[in-house]
Design a protein around this motif. Structure first.
Motif, PDB file in Angstrom:
ATOM      1  N   LEU A  85       0.830  -1.204   0.000  1.00  0.00           N
ATOM      2  CA  LEU A  85       0.000   0.000   0.000  1.00  0.00           C
ATOM      3  C   LEU A  85       0.870   1.262   0.000  1.00  0.00           C
ATOM      4  O   LEU A  85       0.596   2.215  -0.737  1.00  0.00           O
ATOM      5  CB  LEU A  85      -0.927  -0.013   1.212  1.00  0.00           C
ATOM      6  CG  LEU A  85      -1.878   1.170   1.367  1.00  0.00           C
ATOM      7  CD1 LEU A  85      -2.854   1.229   0.203  1.00  0.00           C
ATOM      8  CD2 LEU A  85      -2.614   1.074   2.692  1.00  0.00           C
ATOM      9  N   CYS A  86       1.914   1.247   0.784  1.00  0.00           N
ATOM     10  CA  CYS A  86       2.767   2.441   0.923  1.00  0.00           C
ATOM     11  C   CYS A  86       3.607   2.743  -0.318  1.00  0.00           C
ATOM     12  O   CYS A  86       3.987   3.900  -0.520  1.00  0.00           O
ATOM     13  CB  CYS A  86       3.685   2.292   2.137  1.00  0.00           C
ATOM     14  SG  CYS A  86       2.798   2.393   3.702  1.00  0.00           S
ATOM     15  N   VAL A  87       3.906   1.741  -1.139  1.00  0.00           N
ATOM     16  CA  VAL A  87       4.698   2.020  -2.345  1.00  0.00           C
ATOM     17  C   VAL A  87       3.820   2.390  -3.534  1.00  0.00           C
ATOM     18  O   VAL A  87       4.332   2.748  -4.594  1.00  0.00           O
ATOM     19  CB  VAL A  87       5.647   0.857  -2.720  1.00  0.00           C
ATOM     20  CG1 VAL A  87       6.652   0.604  -1.616  1.00  0.00           C
ATOM     21  CG2 VAL A  87       4.898  -0.396  -3.094  1.00  0.00           C
ATOM     22  N   TRP A  88       2.510   2.343  -3.356  1.00  0.00           N
ATOM     23  CA  TRP A  88       1.601   2.726  -4.427  1.00  0.00           C
ATOM     24  C   TRP A  88       1.910   4.134  -4.961  1.00  0.00           C
ATOM     25  O   TRP A  88       1.917   4.349  -6.180  1.00  0.00           O
ATOM     26  CB  TRP A  88       0.178   2.638  -3.935  1.00  0.00           C
ATOM     27  CG  TRP A  88      -0.831   2.209  -4.954  1.00  0.00           C
ATOM     28  CD1 TRP A  88      -0.767   2.356  -6.306  1.00  0.00           C
ATOM     29  CD2 TRP A  88      -2.069   1.574  -4.684  1.00  0.00           C
ATOM     30  NE1 TRP A  88      -1.898   1.853  -6.888  1.00  0.00           N
ATOM     31  CE2 TRP A  88      -2.712   1.368  -5.923  1.00  0.00           C
ATOM     32  CE3 TRP A  88      -2.709   1.174  -3.520  1.00  0.00           C
ATOM     33  CZ2 TRP A  88      -3.960   0.770  -6.023  1.00  0.00           C
ATOM     34  CZ3 TRP A  88      -3.952   0.572  -3.629  1.00  0.00           C
ATOM     35  CH2 TRP A  88      -4.574   0.374  -4.865  1.00  0.00           C
ATOM     36  N   ALA A 117      -2.877  -4.049 -10.084  1.00  0.00           N
ATOM     37  CA  ALA A 117      -2.437  -5.274  -9.406  1.00  0.00           C
ATOM     38  C   ALA A 117      -2.146  -5.048  -7.922  1.00  0.00           C
ATOM     39  O   ALA A 117      -2.098  -6.005  -7.150  1.00  0.00           O
ATOM     40  CB  ALA A 117      -1.200  -5.837 -10.092  1.00  0.00           C
ATOM     41  N   GLN A 118      -1.981  -3.817  -7.518  1.00  0.00           N
ATOM     42  CA  GLN A 118      -1.602  -3.534  -6.134  1.00  0.00           C
ATOM     43  C   GLN A 118      -2.593  -4.116  -5.109  1.00  0.00           C
ATOM     44  O   GLN A 118      -2.164  -4.743  -4.144  1.00  0.00           O
ATOM     45  CB  GLN A 118      -1.422  -2.029  -5.933  1.00  0.00           C
ATOM     46  CG  GLN A 118      -0.322  -1.662  -5.001  1.00  0.00           C
ATOM     47  CD  GLN A 118       1.075  -1.979  -5.523  1.00  0.00           C
ATOM     48  OE1 GLN A 118       1.309  -2.205  -6.707  1.00  0.00           O
ATOM     49  NE2 GLN A 118       2.021  -2.018  -4.631  1.00  0.00           N
ATOM     50  N   PRO A 119      -3.899  -3.970  -5.292  1.00  0.00           N
ATOM     51  CA  PRO A 119      -4.814  -4.606  -4.333  1.00  0.00           C
ATOM     52  C   PRO A 119      -4.676  -6.134  -4.315  1.00  0.00           C
ATOM     53  O   PRO A 119      -4.792  -6.758  -3.262  1.00  0.00           O
ATOM     54  CB  PRO A 119      -6.209  -4.194  -4.812  1.00  0.00           C
ATOM     55  CG  PRO A 119      -5.974  -2.950  -5.598  1.00  0.00           C
ATOM     56  CD  PRO A 119      -4.621  -3.115  -6.239  1.00  0.00           C
ATOM     57  N   LEU A 120      -4.403  -6.722  -5.475  1.00  0.00           N
ATOM     58  CA  LEU A 120      -4.198  -8.166  -5.534  1.00  0.00           C
ATOM     59  C   LEU A 120      -2.948  -8.566  -4.746  1.00  0.00           C
ATOM     60  O   LEU A 120      -2.957  -9.568  -4.025  1.00  0.00           O
ATOM     61  CB  LEU A 120      -4.068  -8.626  -6.986  1.00  0.00           C
ATOM     62  CG  LEU A 120      -3.772 -10.109  -7.193  1.00  0.00           C
ATOM     63  CD1 LEU A 120      -4.889 -10.970  -6.625  1.00  0.00           C
ATOM     64  CD2 LEU A 120      -3.556 -10.398  -8.667  1.00  0.00           C
ATOM     65  N   ALA A 125      -0.551 -11.121   0.058  1.00  0.00           N
ATOM     66  CA  ALA A 125       0.257 -11.129   1.283  1.00  0.00           C
ATOM     67  C   ALA A 125      -0.589 -11.559   2.487  1.00  0.00           C
ATOM     68  O   ALA A 125      -0.121 -12.348   3.324  1.00  0.00           O
ATOM     69  CB  ALA A 125       0.864  -9.751   1.522  1.00  0.00           C
ATOM     70  N   LEU A 126      -1.804 -11.058   2.569  1.00  0.00           N
ATOM     71  CA  LEU A 126      -2.671 -11.403   3.704  1.00  0.00           C
ATOM     72  C   LEU A 126      -3.124 -12.858   3.638  1.00  0.00           C
ATOM     73  O   LEU A 126      -3.120 -13.575   4.641  1.00  0.00           O
ATOM     74  CB  LEU A 126      -3.869 -10.459   3.752  1.00  0.00           C
ATOM     75  CG  LEU A 126      -3.536  -8.993   4.018  1.00  0.00           C
ATOM     76  CD1 LEU A 126      -4.774  -8.131   3.862  1.00  0.00           C
ATOM     77  CD2 LEU A 126      -2.890  -8.813   5.378  1.00  0.00           C
TER      78      LEU A 126
END
Length: 139
Positions: A85-88, A117-120, A125-126
């Protein structure tokens, strides 16, 4: 390395994600220049931030792979999700920088899927770490 009740798919996803983040961490530390360039201007000390992100990726990968502590593995998953999230903003900034170039750099065909793809990646990871689980099923 597998937790009791961990499915083969989750284990493969966890190891694959650890390999991806481990490789990214090495690259961030070995060749920080391209990452520092795409760091938004409002981020102080981009070279230091890039180095810290490399360390975070390596620690997250190690946390996913360690066989001793399931809570540590889950914490690594949360950490890598927050990291993604932070590197978005850097990914978005990279797109802006590229699109401002006369040749449009890597182009929208690269940047739009990367941003989408970031949300994916956050979910991966979760899920892979076991930080999130379905309530009604074993896995």
């Amino acid at each position: 390395m597998a937790e009791v009740g961990e499915s083969r798919g989750r284990r493969i996803g966890r190891v694959a994600l650890a390999l991806v983040y481990g490789a990214a961490g090495v690259i961030h530390l070995a060749k920080p220049g391209p990452f520092a360039v795409i760091t938004p201007e409002w981020v102080p000390h981009p070279e230091t931030v890039v180095a810290l992100t490399g360390v975070a990726e390596l620690l997250g990968a190690a946390g996913l792979l360690q066989p001793v502590s399931l809570p540590l593995r889950r914490a690594a998953g949360w950490g890598l999700a927050l990291y993604a999230l932070c590197v978005w903003p850097a990914n978005y900034n990279h797109m802006q920088l590229d699109m401002a170039r006369p040749d449009h750099g890597l182009g929208l065909g690269y940047h739009v899927p990367r941003l989408l793809a970031q949300p994916l990646i956050i979910w991966w990871a979760l899920w892979a770490s076991g930080a999130v689980r379905r309530r009604s099923a074993k896995e």
